[in-house]
Write an enzyme that holds these catalytic residues in place. Structure first.
Site, PDB file in Angstrom:
ATOM      1  N   ARG A  97      45.680  44.394  33.698  1.00  0.00           N
ATOM      2  CA  ARG A  97      46.804  43.331  34.097  1.00  0.00           C
ATOM      3  C   ARG A  97      47.547  43.089  32.894  1.00  0.00           C
ATOM      4  NH1 ARG A  97      43.620  40.445  36.778  1.00  0.00           N
ATOM      5  NH2 ARG A  97      44.250  41.300  38.979  1.00  0.00           N
ATOM      6  N   ASP A 149      49.534  43.881  42.447  1.00  0.00           N
ATOM      7  CA  ASP A 149      48.420  44.207  43.364  1.00  0.00           C
ATOM      8  C   ASP A 149      47.654  45.198  42.469  1.00  0.00           C
ATOM      9  OD1 ASP A 149      47.457  43.902  46.047  1.00  0.00           O
ATOM     10  OD2 ASP A 149      47.637  45.912  46.390  1.00  0.00           O
TER      11      ASP A 149
HETATM   12  P1  IMP Z   1      44.479  41.775  44.881  1.00  0.00           P
HETATM   13  O1  IMP Z   1      45.102  42.573  43.773  1.00  0.00           O
HETATM   14  O2  IMP Z   1      44.389  40.593  44.899  1.00  0.00           O
HETATM   15  O3  IMP Z   1      44.704  42.576  46.236  1.00  0.00           O
HETATM   16  O4  IMP Z   1      42.736  42.373  44.433  1.00  0.00           O
HETATM   17  C1  IMP Z   1      42.037  43.229  44.822  1.00  0.00           C
HETATM   18  C2  IMP Z   1      40.731  43.024  44.706  1.00  0.00           C
HETATM   19  O5  IMP Z   1      40.394  43.417  43.341  1.00  0.00           O
HETATM   20  C3  IMP Z   1      40.160  41.560  44.965  1.00  0.00           C
HETATM   21  O6  IMP Z   1      38.858  41.892  45.643  1.00  0.00           O
HETATM   22  C4  IMP Z   1      40.247  41.154  43.608  1.00  0.00           C
HETATM   23  O7  IMP Z   1      39.228  40.248  43.626  1.00  0.00           O
HETATM   24  C5  IMP Z   1      39.714  42.256  42.825  1.00  0.00           C
HETATM   25  N1  IMP Z   1      40.186  41.994  41.388  1.00  0.00           N
HETATM   26  C6  IMP Z   1      41.913  41.952  41.215  1.00  0.00           C
HETATM   27  N2  IMP Z   1      41.906  41.891  39.894  1.00  0.00           N
HETATM   28  C7  IMP Z   1      40.668  41.896  39.285  1.00  0.00           C
HETATM   29  C8  IMP Z   1      40.265  41.783  38.068  1.00  0.00           C
HETATM   30  O8  IMP Z   1      41.065  41.744  37.186  1.00  0.00           O
HETATM   31  N3  IMP Z   1      39.107  41.795  37.832  1.00  0.00           N
HETATM   32  C9  IMP Z   1      37.936  42.086  38.872  1.00  0.00           C
HETATM   33  N4  IMP Z   1      38.386  42.142  40.093  1.00  0.00           N
HETATM   34  C10 IMP Z   1      39.760  42.154  40.245  1.00  0.00           C
END
Ligand code: IMP
Length: 192
Positions: free
Chosen positions: A179, A70
């Site tokens: 990440r 997350d």
């Molecule tokens: P989740 O981890 O999928 O809940 O992501 C949370 C939010 O952050 C989402 O809107 C994703 O598009 C954004 N997000 C997650 N990882 C990245 C990244 O590596 N770069 C840019 N946005 C990210």
């Protein structure tokens, strides 16, 4: 024999990134590979809770070693928002364009552009949860730049670079990103 893990994500970008970071070290299976079509709930109030919730969902139903991540974008001038709510910043539609638009609008008159991405991976092996965190510091620029990456990448410029994640391309992003840092810790834990 190569370790095999399911990455509990419906985000194809994340899957590609983590596979590229892992290289040949471990086999990473997708939810599709295990015929899991669910929209896995993430209802926690922290990145840690959500990562565990997603990994646990798959572990309990499919009984395989798995991990989930997350991620949140934490903006200093917004006291760490949108943080765990980054995906729903502009509403429940999880619309990346709208999220970026809202962020740029909220920060319009703000000089302090400092921000960081923070990722938490939850790995479940033999029922036991292990957490790994990765961060990258940077700043939010005023207009989108670049066509690569996803989510907030076009407006996030990591420290030490004059390009956004969307401009830097996957090879650089996968070396320095939140990440990448968290995934490398996970692979090291696995002895890879
Ligand atoms: P989740 O981890 O999928 O809940 O992501 C949370 C939010 O952050 C989402 O809107 C994703 O598009 C954004 N997000 C997650 N990882 C990245 C990244 O590596 N770069 C840019 N946005 C990210």
């Amino acid at each position: 024999m190569k370790h095999s893990f399911v990455f509990a994500t419906n985000n194809a970008h994340k899957l590609d990134e983590v596979r590229a970071i892992a290289g040949k070290r471990i086999e990473i299976r997708s939810l599709h590979d295990i015929h899991c079509m669910a929209d896995i709930p993430e209802t926690g109030d922290t990145l840690e809770e959500n990562a565990i919730q997603k990994a646990r969902y798959v572990y309990d139903r499919y009984h395989c070693a798995c991990f989930a991540d997350d991620t949140g974008l934490e903006v200093e001038a917004l006291d760490g928002a949108p943080g765990v709510y980054s995906a729903r910043y502009a509403g429940d539609a999880h619309n990346a364009d709208a999220n970026v638009q809202k962020l740029l609008c909220v920060l319009k008159d703000t000089e302090n552009r400092t921000a960081r991405f923070r990722t938490v991976f939850a790995l479940i092996v033999e029922g036991k949860v292990h957490l790994f965190e990765g961060c990258v510091n940077g700043r939010i620029i005023r207009t989108r730049r670049g066509a690569g990456g996803f989510g907030y990448d076009p407006v996030f410029m990591p420290d030490g670079f004059d390009k956004t994640f969307a401009e830097l391309g996957e090879e650089v992003k996968n070396k320095i990103s939140h990440r990448a840092v968290a995934a490398q810790k996970l692979f090291r834990f696995l002895g890879q």
